[in-house]
Design a protein around this motif. Structure first.
Motif, PDB file in Angstrom:
ATOM      1  N   TYR A 144       3.908 -11.157 -14.959  1.00  0.00           N
ATOM      2  CA  TYR A 144       4.394 -11.644 -16.249  1.00  0.00           C
ATOM      3  C   TYR A 144       4.578 -10.520 -17.262  1.00  0.00           C
ATOM      4  CZ  TYR A 144       3.412 -16.345 -14.562  1.00  0.00           C
ATOM      5  OH  TYR A 144       3.402 -17.513 -13.831  1.00  0.00           O
ATOM      6  N   GLY A 145       4.331  -9.297 -16.836  1.00  0.00           N
ATOM      7  CA  GLY A 145       4.491  -8.166 -17.743  1.00  0.00           C
ATOM      8  C   GLY A 145       4.665  -6.884 -16.962  1.00  0.00           C
ATOM      9  N   THR A 146       5.211  -5.880 -17.630  1.00  0.00           N
ATOM     10  CA  THR A 146       5.402  -4.576 -16.995  1.00  0.00           C
ATOM     11  C   THR A 146       4.696  -3.509 -17.822  1.00  0.00           C
ATOM     12  OG1 THR A 146       7.496  -4.297 -18.191  1.00  0.00           O
ATOM     13  CG2 THR A 146       7.614  -5.179 -15.948  1.00  0.00           C
ATOM     14  N   PRO A 147       4.193  -2.443 -17.160  1.00  0.00           N
ATOM     15  CA  PRO A 147       4.161  -2.263 -15.703  1.00  0.00           C
ATOM     16  C   PRO A 147       3.025  -3.057 -15.061  1.00  0.00           C
ATOM     17  CG  PRO A 147       3.125  -0.396 -16.776  1.00  0.00           C
ATOM     18  CD  PRO A 147       3.638  -1.280 -17.882  1.00  0.00           C
ATOM     19  N   THR A 148       3.235  -3.451 -13.806  1.00  0.00           N
ATOM     20  CA  THR A 148       2.200  -4.091 -13.004  1.00  0.00           C
ATOM     21  C   THR A 148       2.124  -3.373 -11.662  1.00  0.00           C
ATOM     22  OG1 THR A 148       2.508  -6.257 -14.045  1.00  0.00           O
ATOM     23  CG2 THR A 148       1.452  -6.220 -11.881  1.00  0.00           C
ATOM     24  N   LEU A 149       0.900  -3.039 -11.252  1.00  0.00           N
ATOM     25  CA  LEU A 149       0.690  -2.234 -10.048  1.00  0.00           C
ATOM     26  C   LEU A 149      -0.089  -3.004  -8.981  1.00  0.00           C
ATOM     27  CD1 LEU A 149      -0.411   1.022 -11.884  1.00  0.00           C
ATOM     28  CD2 LEU A 149       1.623   0.870 -10.440  1.00  0.00           C
ATOM     29  N   PHE A 150       0.307  -2.784  -7.720  1.00  0.00           N
ATOM     30  CA  PHE A 150      -0.442  -3.268  -6.560  1.00  0.00           C
ATOM     31  C   PHE A 150      -0.613  -2.095  -5.601  1.00  0.00           C
ATOM     32  CE2 PHE A 150       1.554  -7.014  -8.267  1.00  0.00           C
ATOM     33  CZ  PHE A 150       0.641  -8.042  -8.063  1.00  0.00           C
ATOM     34  N   LEU A 151      -1.794  -1.980  -5.018  1.00  0.00           N
ATOM     35  CA  LEU A 151      -2.042  -0.948  -4.015  1.00  0.00           C
ATOM     36  C   LEU A 151      -2.344  -1.634  -2.685  1.00  0.00           C
ATOM     37  CD1 LEU A 151      -2.410   2.047  -3.294  1.00  0.00           C
ATOM     38  CD2 LEU A 151      -4.829   1.824  -3.943  1.00  0.00           C
ATOM     39  N   LEU A 152      -1.554  -1.287  -1.643  1.00  0.00           N
ATOM     40  CA  LEU A 152      -1.701  -1.893  -0.325  1.00  0.00           C
ATOM     41  C   LEU A 152      -2.219  -0.866   0.673  1.00  0.00           C
ATOM     42  CD1 LEU A 152       1.797  -3.694  -0.057  1.00  0.00           C
ATOM     43  CD2 LEU A 152      -0.189  -4.365  -1.424  1.00  0.00           C
ATOM     44  N   ASN A 153      -2.919  -1.348   1.705  1.00  0.00           N
ATOM     45  CA  ASN A 153      -3.318  -0.457   2.795  1.00  0.00           C
ATOM     46  C   ASN A 153      -2.247  -0.467   3.885  1.00  0.00           C
ATOM     47  OD1 ASN A 153      -3.678  -2.844   4.207  1.00  0.00           O
ATOM     48  ND2 ASN A 153      -5.915  -2.768   4.158  1.00  0.00           N
ATOM     49  N   GLU A 154      -2.553   0.136   5.032  1.00  0.00           N
ATOM     50  CA  GLU A 154      -1.542   0.253   6.092  1.00  0.00           C
ATOM     51  C   GLU A 154      -1.156  -1.106   6.680  1.00  0.00           C
ATOM     52  OE1 GLU A 154      -5.618   0.675   7.956  1.00  0.00           O
ATOM     53  OE2 GLU A 154      -4.568   1.458   6.190  1.00  0.00           O
ATOM     54  N   LYS A 155      -1.998  -2.125   6.494  1.00  0.00           N
ATOM     55  CA  LYS A 155      -1.684  -3.472   6.984  1.00  0.00           C
ATOM     56  C   LYS A 155      -1.001  -4.326   5.915  1.00  0.00           C
ATOM     57  CE  LYS A 155      -5.620  -3.525  10.173  1.00  0.00           C
ATOM     58  NZ  LYS A 155      -6.888  -4.228  10.535  1.00  0.00           N
ATOM     59  N   HIS A 156      -0.647  -3.691   4.802  1.00  0.00           N
ATOM     60  CA  HIS A 156      -0.031  -4.365   3.655  1.00  0.00           C
ATOM     61  C   HIS A 156      -0.976  -5.379   3.011  1.00  0.00           C
ATOM     62  CE1 HIS A 156       4.374  -3.392   4.979  1.00  0.00           C
ATOM     63  NE2 HIS A 156       3.641  -2.314   4.715  1.00  0.00           N
ATOM     64  N   GLN A 157      -2.256  -5.099   3.151  1.00  0.00           N
ATOM     65  CA  GLN A 157      -3.269  -5.919   2.498  1.00  0.00           C
ATOM     66  C   GLN A 157      -3.497  -5.376   1.090  1.00  0.00           C
ATOM     67  OE1 GLN A 157      -7.155  -5.693   4.358  1.00  0.00           O
ATOM     68  NE2 GLN A 157      -7.513  -7.870   3.994  1.00  0.00           N
ATOM     69  N   ILE A 158      -3.562  -6.271   0.101  1.00  0.00           N
ATOM     70  CA  ILE A 158      -3.783  -5.838  -1.281  1.00  0.00           C
ATOM     71  C   ILE A 158      -5.231  -5.380  -1.416  1.00  0.00           C
ATOM     72  CG2 ILE A 158      -3.799  -6.541  -3.709  1.00  0.00           C
ATOM     73  CD1 ILE A 158      -1.715  -8.690  -2.959  1.00  0.00           C
ATOM     74  N   ILE A 159      -5.416  -4.105  -1.746  1.00  0.00           N
ATOM     75  CA  ILE A 159      -6.778  -3.575  -1.875  1.00  0.00           C
ATOM     76  C   ILE A 159      -7.145  -3.294  -3.332  1.00  0.00           C
ATOM     77  CG2 ILE A 159      -6.833  -2.611   0.448  1.00  0.00           C
ATOM     78  CD1 ILE A 159      -6.223   0.130  -0.749  1.00  0.00           C
ATOM     79  N   ALA A 160      -6.149  -3.289  -4.213  1.00  0.00           N
ATOM     80  CA  ALA A 160      -6.443  -3.068  -5.638  1.00  0.00           C
ATOM     81  C   ALA A 160      -5.243  -3.496  -6.472  1.00  0.00           C
ATOM     82  CB  ALA A 160      -6.779  -1.602  -5.910  1.00  0.00           C
ATOM     83  N   LYS A 161      -5.542  -3.885  -7.705  1.00  0.00           N
ATOM     84  CA  LYS A 161      -4.496  -4.192  -8.690  1.00  0.00           C
ATOM     85  C   LYS A 161      -4.836  -3.424  -9.969  1.00  0.00           C
ATOM     86  CE  LYS A 161      -4.912  -8.764  -8.019  1.00  0.00           C
ATOM     87  NZ  LYS A 161      -4.618 -10.219  -8.157  1.00  0.00           N
TER      88      LYS A 161
END
Length: 460
Positions: free
Chosen positions: A430-447
């Motif tokens: 709902y706003g920018t910037p918004t960050l997602f960090l994925l691991n090698e399996k594309h699992q969300i490990i941090a926001k």
């Protein structure tokens, strides 16, 4: 004796007629909202019903040359707050308790001139609002003085006496309303809105603790008619705000907010419709604020009592939280299948890297324009990281120019749908910037909330 067919026909006809009469007698009487607003002659005013912070249009009605109007309210309308809105956007709220509301007002900017004719609920409500606003201002100023002055001084004792008199005057008003109108809807609103009385001798830290402990004492979370106003939602927001402190980091603030929400939800869980409303209200609010730690907590359905809920209610709750569970930490990131800025097709599945950063950004967002060069430096330091940027916007020219100028060499997804993009919806952005960090399996490990937080996570 054998009863004839005609007897049964006549008997059932009379029975049906009797039931219709009884139904008509038990139906709610027709009520009217009538008013005279001298500053609103020959224009339309809109009438809304309230549901928390949201409003829903009932109808619009024209005023005459004197600013008078009369509107027949829907018979099925529940007790709640009604909002009157003029063509200039000026607002006036009423308490509706299945009685006629009739008022006169000189100007929408001068609500102190309002007069009611035969509407006890609104007479009481507006008297309460006047008392509340005047008392709260004085109590706040006196409280600051009492916190600053030594208790032994004569000035302190005079201020303390005035402070206590104001609070007693406040309490006396509430007691009078309770005595004469204890079962009314307006009393429910006043009781909920009424501020917590804090003993004057307490220290500042003790006052905060006292407020947190007793702030919700007067709220009846089983009274679902409170949902038909914005009084309960304001009370809950004020309670959550008590848990915020300037010295806390954004992550620490979210943990404190979760503690506040826990206290609210354990009370709301006693009534399923109340629980759903509170859950939805806070999920929407904290999602728009970008506080993902809070939305992750809420999507876990704290104090959710499955044993006393209907199947329909359970499905409704699951439908509400499922989109947020899809982007909580530990979940597999939602698929991204879209064209890149250069027109080539792109899928998140084609990204094979140890870590992937997904960043939602807009060329009109100054924080984004500050963040992206930092991401460029981060990628140079960690070439094993892949970056996928989701461009929120409609025009590509400025975006292409900025990317070329900054030499941002990674995937740039662009569908031109701005905030209507299915990608922003899937990721609950709902706003920018918004960050997602994925691991090698594309699992969300941090926001991460900030670049500093992202940088720290990657370094560790």
């Amino acid at each position: 004796m054998i009863l004839s067919h005609h007897f049964f026909n006549g008997y059932y006809s009379k029975l049906i007629l009797l039931l219709l009469v009884l139904q008509a007698n038990t139906a709610y009487p027709q009520n009217f909202l009538s008013g005279e607003i001298q500053s609103c002659s020959n224009q339309f005013v809109s009438i809304y019903r309230m549901k928390g912070e949201k409003r829903y249009l009932i109808d619009s009605v024209a005023t005459d040359e004197n600013g008078k109007f009369r509107y027949e309210l829907p018979s099925a309308l529940q007790p709640g707050m009604l909002l009157l809105l003029d063509e200039k956007g000026k607002k006036l709220k009423f308490v509706y308790d299945r009685h006629d509301i009739q008022f006169s007002l000189e100007d929408m900017d001068r609500l102190q001139t309002i007069q009611f004719i035969g509407s006890d609920e609104n007479e009481i409500w507006f008297r309460y609002l006047k008392l509340r606003d005047e008392s709260n201002l004085k109590l706040k100023l006196l409280g600051q003085l009492l916190d600053a002055y030594p208790q032994q001084t004569a000035y302190y004792k005079r201020s303390e006496k005035e402070y206590n008199n104001l609070q007693n005057n406040y309490l006396s008003f509430i007691k009078r309303v309770n005595k004469h109108h204890g079962n009314s809807y307006v009393y429910s609103l006043i009781r909920t809105d009424f501020p917590t009385v804090v003993p004057v001798q307490r220290k500042l830290t003790d006052k905060k603790e006292f407020l947190i402990e007793h702030f919700l004492d007067s709220v009846d979370f089983t009274d679902t008619l409170l949902l038909n106003s914005d009084i309960l939602t304001k009370k809950m927001v004020d309670f959550v705000a008590l848990f915020q402190r300037d010295e806390l980091t954004i992550n620490e603030v979210q943990i404190e907010f979760n503690k506040a929400l826990d206290q609210i939800l354990v009370r709301a869980a006693e009534k399923e419709s109340m629980y759903i409303f509170v859950l939805e209200f806070f999920i929407e609010g904290f999602t728009e604020m970008g506080l993902s730690t809070v939305t992750d907590y809420l999507s876990g359905l704290p104090h959710y009592k499955t044993d006393c809920l209907t199947q329909e209610t359970m499905l409704k709750i699951e439908k509400l939280v499922e989109p947020f569970r899809n982007v909580q930490i530990g979940a597999i990131a939602p698929p991204i299948n879209c064209n890149l800025l250069d027109g080539k097709p792109f899928s998140l599945n084609q990204v094979n890297s140890k870590s992937t950063i997904i960043v939602f950004w807009s060329v009109h967002c100054p924080f984004c324009l500050e963040l992206l060069p930092k991401l460029k430096t981060l990628k140079l330091q960690h070439p094993e990281i892949e970056i996928v940027s989701i461009i929120v916007g409609k025009q590509r020219d400025d975006v292409e120019m900025f990317i070329k100028q900054e030499k941002l060499d990674w995937f740039h997804v662009f569908d031109g749908l701005n905030w209507k993009s299915p990608i922003t919806d899937a990721y609950k952005v709902y706003g920018t910037p918004t960050l997602f960090l994925l691991n090698e399996k594309h699992q969300i490990i941090a926001k991460p909330m900030t670049f500093q937080e992202l940088d720290t996570i990657i370094k560790n």
